[in-house]
Design an enzyme around this catalytic site. Structure first.
Site, PDB file in Angstrom:
ATOM      1  CB  VAL A 155     -58.286  43.162  18.620  1.00 20.76           C
ATOM      2  CG1 VAL A 155     -57.773  43.386  20.042  1.00 20.76           C
ATOM      3  CG2 VAL A 155     -58.380  41.672  18.312  1.00 20.76           C
TER       4      VAL A 155
ATOM      5  CD  GLU B 238     -61.754  38.586  19.026  1.00 23.06           C
ATOM      6  OE1 GLU B 238     -62.102  39.073  20.106  1.00 23.06           O
ATOM      7  OE2 GLU B 238     -61.066  37.550  18.927  1.00 23.06           O
TER       8      GLU B 238
ATOM      9  N   GLY C  28     -54.734  49.151   9.196  1.00 24.26           N
ATOM     10  CA  GLY C  28     -53.384  48.617   9.311  1.00 24.26           C
ATOM     11  C   GLY C  28     -52.869  48.153   7.960  1.00 24.26           C
TER      12      GLY C  28
ATOM     13  CG  ASP D 271     -43.093  40.908  14.598  1.00 26.62           C
ATOM     14  OD1 ASP D 271     -42.108  41.391  15.185  1.00 26.62           O
ATOM     15  OD2 ASP D 271     -43.800  41.560  13.825  1.00 26.62           O
TER      16      ASP D 271
ATOM     17  N   PRO E 115     -45.135  45.000  21.904  1.00 28.52           N
ATOM     18  CG  PRO E 115     -44.340  46.595  23.415  1.00 28.52           C
ATOM     19  CD  PRO E 115     -43.889  45.675  22.313  1.00 28.52           C
TER      20      PRO E 115
END
Length: 935
Positions: free
Chosen positions: A162, A160, A88, A204, A207
């Site tokens: 995810v 963590e 990311g 923010d 989904p």
């Protein structure tokens, strides 16, 4: 030298003329133009110098920065973390999947500031995010583990990791029904409430920042990316709370009107409530309120206008405006027919969503917890707190413009409560006086008169006070909640509890007890909404005392017993919310017992037996969670017995059939985990028959078809591990036929696709054909699973299926003595398997699959004559977990295989004996021969 003219030109004229000359000629010109005027010449020369400097301004940078350090890449080591892959990237930071080596071995997400972005303001925002995450310790919010600086001096922190997919996509791919979507959404709301209570606003929510994965078969959400979160307490420094003028903070489609106005210092938790409303809108209709593409095309000013001024259509209206094809797709993904789906949205859900999306934040839900509770009210078939906008608008005007009236009502309520206490005491004294004067007839008559007058006055005052309390804690509380002013009820609530606790219930009429129980239940709900769980439980306990008193007075009245059961449930629910599991069980046991009494009193009424079934089910689930399978089984059996009379009376009732099928699934799971295969097969057969009937009753509901395929798969697995491979193949073929029809209806449904592919793999694993004949099918399935896993790198399920496929392919290649290819295949499975077993939430099935990768590595190494690492079999045992006291074949079979392959046949013997006692057989010829588990 020439004399200076008497009329010296102005400085700007001289400056302009000098600019027209080449630089070399300017001194001579100034000598003439400024002769005898040194000050003027100095000014002109300064202007010329400044002009030349300005001309060179863009030829060099404003500041000289040191060269940025090299950017991180896969394999870079930062402290105990080794970077694996970039997963990311945000405005100032890059997120890496990293492997931690000490003190734990696990995968984590490591976020590091970008090279060249380490400005003072960016570092401040980065530090803000780090502190924000450190505040929160909720299981549904990504945790922070560590922080530091890289060797290049850039800050990083470790979170963590995810694994999951965005919540909207998860719900669609798993075709979650409306009820399941709402339950998952309520869980997200409560996680966000935790952040708000810690003083953090997300700002923010969307989904992609709420990832969902399956854990023990249940969907579990995680809120991530608090990168632009704002601390409401202001404890993280003023610099972190500012941004450049005009910069949008958030995603436009999910942005609240106050965020769109760019008043960031004025944003509060209700902006997150607005975003939750957008999320709920999308979960229900498959579309956000405003089209994101249209917003992007609109431009900044038009985006702001739309968000601030344009009201979106209600969800039911939006659904009705979709094309027939889109509407059918949305309905299918929610397991309902289009007309039914529209009907479900109208009313409660429309109101709940539109209240979240109010332009004026005072008209939204005051907290995320209040929103969650209203959703749960809808699921419990209770009246919701949301109301049509016109009533809300009237209340807003009342509360904001008539503060004195609110104060006056409060004062009157408190006065009436206090007066009622005195009057009730006087009535009790009068009653005692009557008893003392029983021997004096004339005095008794007078006492009766005085008692009657006192009691009438007390009753009148009591009714006035309790009616007003019911209003204040009911309708008025609803309206106050809408504008976030529940604190106005604090004094009333405290005084009301004092008043209720002062009463002797023996002296209270039935009508008053009923009214008080209602008011106290409402008070408990207020306290739940404020997360004051201990006080909520106190109010529910007082409500239970009144309901119990009514039930004791009228032991043959089912309504009284039913109300007592509801109070017992609420006490158990409040105890669960505050983490008191022992008290939760205590009151849910009482709830179950009251259900038993209600069923005995009323007979086979729907109400009594559904209450009884729910009571048994709640406790059985608690037992399964604790690993107490014997009482769990007894609970589910009791639930089935409670449903039996209702099913006999209404054999085609979908709700009853579903609850019966769900109970059969639980019982089958318990039997399978305890090695009772024939019993498990019976339960799965029952489950399949019930879903087949549901599919016939509601053919438009794809959920029943999918559940039928799942139940056939479960039955096939029991046949396979019982040595009935041909029967297992038949069940798998039936399940595949059902799934093929579903996939044909919706080719984009990845969940249906993956289950169908897994069945093909499971069918091949039965080895009913030679390995060479099976390899093409397994290889093709493996390719598809690898593609799915690559497209969804955060999906645990797809990663698990890819590992399973590589392992099966490696086993077939090993059987064909194609050792180099087998080695390459299992090497492909190893990295994904590591990620699976390092996940602390890995379930039994995940550990089973991951362990088989290590077993296959050992088998292939032995066939190639290559040594294994010294700790290979120890690692395999650690991955699997303890199996010495287990009854589940998923643990026992690989544990026995590890013991044999590592040379410890003595340790394998009791495990194999236990499997044989179950009647366990292995479909894999190698495993069957190695452990002696042949047909």
């Amino acid at each position: 030298m020439e004399a200076c003219p008497a009329d010296l030109k102005p400085d700007d004229d001289i400056f302009a003329e000098a600019l027209e000359l080449p630089a070399a000629e300017r001194p001579a010109f100034l000598d003439r133009a400024c002769a005898g005027q040194p000050d003027a010449r100095a000014r002109i020369e300064a202007l010329l110098s400044a002009h030349d400097e300005a001309q060179r301004f863009l030829e060099r940078p404003l500041t000289v920065r040191p060269p940025a350090g090299p950017e991180e890449e896969p394999g870079t080591v930062i402290g105990p973390y080794t970077l694996r892959e970039r997963i990311g990237e945000g405005g100032c930071g890059v997120v890496w999947l990293a492997q931690q080596s000490t003190p734990l071995r696990r995968f984590v997400a490591l976020k590091v500031i970008k090279p060249g972005m380490d400005t003072r303001s960016v570092i401040a925002r980065f530090e803000s995010e780090r502190q924000t995450l450190a505040l929160m310790t909720h299981p549904d919010i990504a945790r922070i583990y560590d922080a530091g600086t890289t060797p290049a001096g850039r800050p990083y922190f470790v979170m963590e990791y995810v694994e999951g997919i965005p919540i909207t996509r998860f719900c669609d791919e798993h075709s979650l029904a409306m009820e399941r979507r709402l339950e998952l959404f309520a869980r997200v709301c409560l996680a966000l409430q935790h952040a708000h209570q810690k003083g953090v606003i997300h700002r923010d929510l969307k989904p992609s920042n709420i990832l969902v994965s399956l854990r023990d078969g249940a969907p579990c959400p995680k809120i991530i990316d608090f990168g632009i979160a704002k601390a409401t307490t202001g404890g993280m420094g003023g610099e972190t709370l500012h941004t450049e003028l005009g910069l949008f903070m958030g995603t436009p489609a999910y942005m609240s009107p106050e965020q769109a106005e760019l008043r960031h210092d004025d944003v509060d938790t209700r902006s997150d409530v607005y975003a939750l409303g957008v999320l709920l809108y999308e979960l229900l209709t498959g579309r956000p309120p405003y089209d994101p593409k249209e917003l992007v095309r609109a431009g900044v000013f038009e985006i702001r206008r739309i968000i601030r001024e344009v009201d979106p259509p209600r969800p039911s209206t939006r659904l009705s405006t979709l094309t027939v094809e889109d509407r059918d797709t949305v309905a299918r993904q929610r397991g309902a027919a289009p007309p039914r789906l529209t009907a479900v949205l109208k009313g409660d859900l429309d109101w709940i969503v539109m209240r979240c999306l109010e332009k004026e934040r005072d008209r939204r839900y005051g907290t995320a917890a209040a929103l969650a509770e209203d959703v749960q009210r809808h699921l419990r078939q209770q009246p919701v707190e949301a109301r049509p906008p016109h009533a809300l608008y009237r209340l807003q005007k009342f509360a904001l413009r008539n503060r004195l009236a609110v104060a006056a009502v409060t004062a009157v309520t408190l006065a009436l409560v206090a007066g009622t206490t005195v009057s009730t005491w006087q009535a009790v004294r009068a009653t005692r006086a009557e008893r003392l004067a029983a021997t004096e007839r004339d005095a008794a008559l007078a006492a009766r008169g005085a008692e009657a007058a006192a009691r009438a006055d007390a009753q009148r005052r009591q009714e006035q006070a309790e009616a007003l309390l019911t209003f204040m804690l009911g309708d008025f509380r609803t309206e106050l909640q809408k504008i976030g002013r529940l604190e106005l009820l604090d004094r009333i609530s405290a005084q009301a509890m004092e008043y209720f606790e002062s009463l002797d219930l023996r002296d209270v009429t039935d009508t008053a007890l009923t009214r008080q129980a209602k008011a106290l239940t409402q008070l408990g709900e207020v306290r739940l909404e404020q997360a004051r769980f201990a006080e909520a439980e106190q109010a529910f306990t007082a409500a239970h005392a009144r309901a119990a008193a009514l039930a004791a007075r009228h032991p043959q009245n089912g309504d009284m017993l039913y109300e007592r059961a509801q109070a017992e449930f609420w006490i158990g629910f409040a105890a669960r919310r505050r983490g008191d599991l022992a008290r939760q069980r205590e009151w849910l046991v009482k709830y179950r017992d009251t259900g038993v009494a209600l069923a005995a009193l009323e007979g086979a009424t729907r109400r009594s037996h559904l209450e009884l079934a729910s009571g048994h089910h709640n406790l059985a689930v608690l037992d399964v969670d604790a690993g107490n399978f014997a009482p769990a089984q007894a609970g589910f059996v009791a639930e089935m017995a409670a449903l039996a009379p209702l099913l006999a009376a209404a054999p085609n009732d979908p709700e009853l059939l579903y609850r019966r099928a769900d109970g059969a699934s639980w019982l089958g799971t318990i039997a399978e985990r305890n090695g009772r295969y024939p019993e498990a097969a019976d339960h799965y057969t029952t489950m399949a028959g019930l879903y087949e009937r549901l599919a016939q009753l509601e053919p438009a509901d794809a959920r029943w078809q999918f559940e039928l395929a799942q139940s056939l798969t479960f039955a096939g697995t029991i046949s396979a591990i019982s040595g009935e491979r041909a029967r297992a193949a038949g069940k798998y073929s039936e399940a595949m036929a059902v799934l093929q029809k579903l996939v044909a209806l919706d080719p984009a449904n990845k969940r249906w696709q993956s289950v169908l592919l897994r069945l093909q793999l499971t069918q091949a694993a039965l080895r009913l054909a030679p390995p060479a004949a099976l390899l093409p099918t397994v290889s093709e399935v493996r390719k598809k699973f690898v593609t799915l896993a690559a497209a969804e790198p955060a999906s645990v399920n797809f990663a698990r299926l890819a590992v399973m496929a590589w392992t099966h392919e490696a086993g077939l290649l090993l059987s064909e003595a194609r050792l180099a290819e087998a080695h390459d295949a299992i090497a492909q499975a190893r990295p994904a398997a590591e990620r699976l077993w390092l996940n602390p939430q890995a379930d039994i099935w995940t550990r089973h699959l991951a362990c088989h990768v290590l077993i296959m590595e050992g088998r292939i190494a032995a066939a190639r004559g290559q040594p294994l690492p010294a700790d290979h079999w120890r690692l395999a045992a650690e991955v699997l977990g303890p199996a010495d006291r287990a009854q589940d074949w998923r643990l026992l079979e690989p544990a026995a295989l590890i013991a044999v392959l590592s040379g410890d046949s003595a340790a394998a013997a009791p495990l194999v004996a236990r499997l044989k006692a179950f009647g366990h057989r292995s479909a894999d010829p190698y495993v069957a021969a190695t452990l002696g588990l042949t047909e």
